[in-house]
Design an enzyme around this catalytic site. Structure first.
Site, PDB file in Angstrom:
ATOM      1  N   ARG A 245      42.779  19.536  40.327  1.00 32.70           N
ATOM      2  CA  ARG A 245      41.490  20.225  40.174  1.00 32.70           C
ATOM      3  C   ARG A 245      40.441  19.243  40.670  1.00 32.70           C
ATOM      4  NH1 ARG A 245      40.010  22.548  34.255  1.00 32.70           N
ATOM      5  NH2 ARG A 245      38.999  20.511  34.066  1.00 32.70           N
TER       6      ARG A 245
ATOM      7  N   CYS B  74      36.384  49.357  22.256  1.00 33.12           N
ATOM      8  CA  CYS B  74      35.329  49.898  23.112  1.00 33.12           C
ATOM      9  C   CYS B  74      34.253  48.830  23.314  1.00 33.12           C
ATOM     10  CB  CYS B  74      34.712  51.130  22.471  1.00 33.12           C
ATOM     11  SG  CYS B  74      35.929  52.326  21.864  1.00 33.12           S
TER      12      CYS B  74
ATOM     13  N   HIS C 213      42.128  13.658  33.930  1.00 29.98           N
ATOM     14  CA  HIS C 213      42.359  14.787  33.013  1.00 29.98           C
ATOM     15  C   HIS C 213      43.798  15.276  33.186  1.00 29.98           C
ATOM     16  CE1 HIS C 213      41.032  17.894  30.321  1.00 29.98           C
ATOM     17  NE2 HIS C 213      40.889  18.850  31.212  1.00 29.98           N
TER      18      HIS C 213
ATOM     19  N   ARG D  21      38.624  12.707  24.700  1.00 33.04           N
ATOM     20  CA  ARG D  21      37.646  13.788  24.871  1.00 33.04           C
ATOM     21  C   ARG D  21      38.168  15.037  24.157  1.00 33.04           C
ATOM     22  NH1 ARG D  21      38.893  12.158  30.129  1.00 33.04           N
ATOM     23  NH2 ARG D  21      39.897  14.180  30.385  1.00 33.04           N
TER      24      ARG D  21
ATOM     25  N   ASP E  67      31.195  48.639  22.065  1.00 31.89           N
ATOM     26  CA  ASP E  67      30.414  48.310  20.863  1.00 31.89           C
ATOM     27  C   ASP E  67      31.210  48.397  19.578  1.00 31.89           C
ATOM     28  OD1 ASP E  67      28.152  48.632  22.675  1.00 31.89           O
ATOM     29  OD2 ASP E  67      28.493  50.778  22.373  1.00 31.89           O
TER      30      ASP E  67
ATOM     31  N   TYR F 206      39.208  55.873  22.837  1.00 30.13           N
ATOM     32  CA  TYR F 206      39.385  56.334  24.222  1.00 30.13           C
ATOM     33  C   TYR F 206      40.854  56.398  24.628  1.00 30.13           C
ATOM     34  CZ  TYR F 206      34.367  55.481  24.920  1.00 30.13           C
ATOM     35  OH  TYR F 206      32.999  55.491  24.849  1.00 30.13           O
TER      36      TYR F 206
END
Ligand SMILES: *Cc1c(COP(=O)(O)O)cnc(C)c1O
Length: 393
Positions: free
Chosen positions: A140, A321, A172, A228, A323, A274
């Site tokens: 990375r 859903c 890392h 860390r 909310d 749903y």
């Protein structure tokens, strides 16, 4: 609690226990011998509130704070933090001047970044605190081993010119959550080689660091001068397949709770939410929980994620859903306004963020970092106490 006090409780809240954060840091310190602990508070403190968590972590003995980007470090400074802070993720043209002026350690992976940082230091008229990152195998960020001597030489030259002070060299790990993975040994060896290259080029970095939470807890040979720790600071196990939080002596700091919005009896054979992916097997009670993927409740928790209602473990019924979601509570005696716990420390039988991660096919990092939206976030504990809306993140 009286009924009227009950009525005033918020619809949905995240309660973050700052004493748990401070205690977790202190536990980590006791686990890593003489190494210092950096509390990693990026991404709004993994969803726990960066500024509050930073204060609690300092209180618990974190000598360093770690964040990904410069803005996060500047926000810590604006809130009054004056201690060592490291950042490690930039694009060309970042505001290094602000970081240098604020005494924030910045990280370089390349010769070009060293040059950009040195130029910023000249224009600020101050020395930059610079750490160098080597890629020992994560694939990375960080300098490839072949490029490392050039990065080191550039940093040494910038140091000689007075533009920077090289305060650290770090890397890392890719597989620290699998302590037996051969990549761990390989990366540790590569890190030692990189340190030797830096030394022979004349660098004397005071801080050498490699370990994240998992390595801090499972791999003493990786501790060097500092560890860390992100996830473990928040009380979650970085090696859940091997040891639980409790086994590691950590306490999850975040509890997610809500109050039931609607409770109603429905006949057997009723489709729920749903797509009707869940159908009630018999006459039952449905309870509507007023949080959803707008709050970071993973939609992948549909029909699988656990909650605690009326002291019992239950499961989400049908789709999550935007909310809200629904729980089939059977014949449990529940009423609108009652409390449901999505996850917490797990000490009273409630699910944990790790339980959610397993149910949703993800990691606890993602569960706590994503949760927010319209939850009211509240901090408790003597290491600090504030209440903030977390809508804007
Ligand atoms: C996020 C991060 C950490 C913290 O990792 P945890 O597994 O949460 O302890 C440490 N180092 C770097 C470079 C990171 O990006």
């Amino acid at each position: 609690m009286t009924d009227s006090a009950d009525q005033r409780r918020p619809r949905a809240r995240l309660v973050v226990d700052l004493d748990a954060v401070a205690d977790n840091v202190s536990t980590l310190r006791s686990r890593v011998g003489g190494a210092q602990v950096m509390a990693v508070v990026k991404a709004d403190g993994y969803g726990h509130g960066m500024l509050e968590v930073a204060r609690a972590a300092r209180f618990g003995g974190a000598t360093w704070l770690g964040v990904a980007v410069i803005e996060e470090a500047l926000a810590l400074r604006a809130a009054g933090d004056r201690g060592p802070v490291l950042t490690w993720l930039t694009v060309p043209g970042e505001d290094y001047c602000a970081a240098i002026a604020a005494g924030v350690d910045v990280t370089a992976y390349t010769v070009a970044e060293v040059a950009e940082i040195a130029a910023a230091a000249h224009s600020v008229g101050d020395r930059a605190r610079l750490q160098l990152k080597v890629d020992t195998g994560l694939g990375r960020g960080g300098a490839m081993e072949a490029d490392w001597p050039d990065v080191v030489a550039a940093a040494r030259a910038a140091e000689a010119s007075g533009a920077v002070q090289v305060t650290g060299v770090w890397s890392h790990l890719a597989c620290s959550d699998e302590p037996e993975h051969p990549a761990n040994d390989q990366q540790e060896h590569a890190f030692r080689r990189a340190l030797a290259v830096a030394e022979s080029a004349g660098l004397r970095p005071g801080l050498r660091h490699l370990a994240n939470s998992a390595a801090a807890l499972t791999r003493p040979s990786s501790h060097f001068d500092l560890v860390r720790c992100g996830l473990a600071t928040y009380g979650l196990s970085p090696v859940p397949q091997l040891q639980t939080s409790a086994e590691l002596g950590l306490v999850p700091a975040m509890t997610a709770r809500a109050r039931l919005a609607v409770v109603k009896r429905v006949p057997g054979g009723s489709g729920v939410s749903y797509g009707h992916t869940y159908t009630t097997p018999a006459e039952t009670t449905l309870a509507v929980v007023p949080v959803g993927y707008g709050e970071g409740v993973p939609r992948s928790g549909s029909s699988v994620a656990p909650v605690q209602v009326a002291g019992r473990r239950m499961q989400i019924a049908g789709r999550v859903c935007m909310d809200q979601f629904v729980v089939d509570v059977g014949d449990a005696p529940v009423a609108a306004g009652d409390e449901v716990v999505l996850f917490g420390p797990g000490l009273a039988g409630e699910p944990t963020a790790e339980d959610w991660a397993r149910a949703c096919g993800t990691i606890s990092y993602e569960i706590v970092t994503q949760i927010g939206g319209r939850f009211l976030r509240v901090h408790t504990g003597s290491a600090g106490s504030t209440s903030t809306e977390v809508g804007q993140r």
